[in-house]
Write a protein that holds these residues in place. Structure first.
Motif, PDB file in Angstrom:
ATOM      1  N   TYR A  32       0.835  -1.202   0.000  1.00 33.13           N
ATOM      2  CA  TYR A  32       0.000   0.000   0.000  1.00 33.13           C
ATOM      3  C   TYR A  32       0.876   1.261   0.000  1.00 33.13           C
ATOM      4  N   ASN A  33       1.973   1.224   0.742  1.00 33.25           N
ATOM      5  CA  ASN A  33       2.891   2.368   0.773  1.00 33.25           C
ATOM      6  C   ASN A  33       3.449   2.667  -0.617  1.00 33.25           C
ATOM      7  N   TYR A  52      -6.432   4.800   1.219  1.00 33.19           N
ATOM      8  CA  TYR A  52      -6.509   4.666   2.674  1.00 33.19           C
ATOM      9  C   TYR A  52      -7.807   3.962   3.068  1.00 33.19           C
ATOM     10  N   PRO A  62      -2.398   0.811   8.482  1.00 32.53           N
ATOM     11  CA  PRO A  62      -1.396   1.754   7.954  1.00 32.53           C
ATOM     12  C   PRO A  62      -0.320   2.007   9.003  1.00 32.53           C
ATOM     13  N   ASN A  63       0.890   2.253   8.537  1.00 34.15           N
ATOM     14  CA  ASN A  63       1.992   2.507   9.459  1.00 34.15           C
ATOM     15  C   ASN A  63       2.351   3.995   9.466  1.00 34.15           C
ATOM     16  N   LEU A  65       4.894   5.530   8.247  1.00 32.37           N
ATOM     17  CA  LEU A  65       5.321   5.998   6.928  1.00 32.37           C
ATOM     18  C   LEU A  65       4.123   6.360   6.060  1.00 32.37           C
ATOM     19  N   PHE A  66       3.092   5.528   6.074  1.00 25.61           N
ATOM     20  CA  PHE A  66       1.890   5.778   5.279  1.00 25.61           C
ATOM     21  C   PHE A  66       1.293   7.133   5.658  1.00 25.61           C
ATOM     22  N   MET A  69       3.455  10.099   4.586  1.00 26.99           N
ATOM     23  CA  MET A  69       3.289  10.409   3.157  1.00 26.99           C
ATOM     24  C   MET A  69       1.991  11.170   2.913  1.00 26.99           C
TER      25      MET A  69
END
Length: 135
Positions: A32-33, A52, A62-63, A65-66, A69
């Motif tokens: 996903y990222n 999302y 989601p982490n 990083l996600f 961004m």
């Protein structure tokens, strides 16, 4: 998929990820990222939000990083409220903001003047432990 996303071939990256999902292959947060990176590169906030929502409909969380961004996508556009909304969503899901999150928040605060967004960013930074006391 990473090469497609980084090269800016958003449609091919979408076909790759969504094709995997249609075949019953589970995607992870990294997958996903990668697609989100392509959306951010093309400044497509609508597709980023849709990704999302699609991710949240699965078991994939989601982490940081996600969310970084997503926040940066809005920060680059000077959209304080958009960045603040993602920072708040991140906190509500129990995902810890990091130094990159803080740097993005500072960047968007320097670019914008929309009062609601500024207040929301400060509130979220305080909740994350980056700010003390009143704004």
């Amino acid at each position: 998929m990473d090469l497609l996303a980084k090269s800016g071939d958003v449609e091919a990256a979408e076909r790759w990820l969504f094709g995997m999902l249609e075949m019953g292959i589970e995607a992870d947060a990294v997958s996903y990222n990668m697609l989100l990176g392509a959306y951010c590169k093309s400044s497509d906030a609508a597709k980023a939000r849709a990704l999302y929502e699609r991710m949240r409909s699965t078991s994939v969380t989601p982490n940081t990083l996600f969310f970084n961004m997503l926040m940066n996508l809005h920060a680059q556009r000077g959209d304080i409220l958009g960045a603040a909304t993602w920072l708040k969503e991140m906190r509500q899901l129990g995902i810890e903001a990091d130094k990159v999150s803080l740097n993005i928040a500072v960047k968007v605060l320097k670019r914008g003047s929309e009062a609601t967004g500024v207040g929301m960013i400060c509130e979220e930074l305080r909740a994350a432990g980056f700010l003390l006391g009143g704004a």
